[in-house]
Design a protein around this motif. Structure first.
Motif, mmCIF file in Angstrom:
data_model
loop_
_atom_site.group_PDB
_atom_site.id
_atom_site.type_symbol
_atom_site.label_atom_id
_atom_site.label_comp_id
_atom_site.label_asym_id
_atom_site.label_seq_id
_atom_site.Cartn_x
_atom_site.Cartn_y
_atom_site.Cartn_z
ATOM 1 N N ASN A 70 0.715 -1.254 0.057
ATOM 2 C CA ASN A 70 0.000 -0.062 -0.027
ATOM 3 C C ASN A 70 1.039 1.267 0.039
ATOM 4 O OD1 ASN A 70 -2.664 1.293 0.176
ATOM 5 N ND2 ASN A 70 -1.947 1.745 2.345
ATOM 6 N N SER A 71 1.947 1.203 0.567
ATOM 7 C CA SER A 71 2.816 2.497 0.867
ATOM 8 C C SER A 71 3.731 2.594 -0.687
ATOM 9 C CB SER A 71 3.711 2.487 1.898
ATOM 10 O OG SER A 71 4.751 1.332 1.530
ATOM 11 N N THR A 74 0.712 4.123 -3.002
ATOM 12 C CA THR A 74 0.569 5.733 -2.592
ATOM 13 C C THR A 74 1.711 6.564 -2.932
ATOM 14 O OG1 THR A 74 1.294 5.402 -0.271
ATOM 15 C CG2 THR A 74 -1.093 5.001 -0.695
#
Length: 117
Positions: A70-71, A74
């Motif tokens: 997810n990081s 993003t």
């Protein structure tokens, strides 16, 4: 990961790490499912504390891999300094692999001893 590629050499930044975390998430989920499937075996009674340790370690591996993937995704909308992301990716790689190894390493002897009783 993304359609447009602005990096030199045609490689996406952290593309391999993203794929690694994506696959580690799947491996952790499959491992947790396997532990739950073998818990139902009436022939082998597994120790409750061992199961908590195994499931906890596998869950930590999966959560770490999911959060790291997810990081990396993003980064498209919220850029981070490259050096900071390199450090975070290295830590995430070690943590997700370590917790998977602990979980599976604790499960194998526990299950083997339960089967051989």
């Amino acid at each position: 990961m993304i359609d447009q590629d602005d990096t030199p050499g045609g490689e996406l930044p952290f593309g391999r790490a993203y794929d690694f975390f994506k696959h580690m998430t799947g491996i952790a989920l499959i491992s947790i499912g396997g532990v739950f499937a073998l818990m139902d075996n009436t022939a082998a009674k597994l120790d409750g504390l061992s199961l908590v340790i195994v499931l906890g370690a596998l869950a930590l591996s999966g959560v770490t891999a999911l959060l790291m993937a997810n990081s990396l995704v993003t980064l498209e909308v919220k850029p981070e300094p490259h050096a900071k992301m390199v450090r975070n990716v290295r830590i995430g790689l070690v943590m997700s692999t370590f917790f998977l190894a602990v979980g599976l390493g604790a499960f194998v002897p526990s299950f083997a001893s339960a089967i051989l009783k």
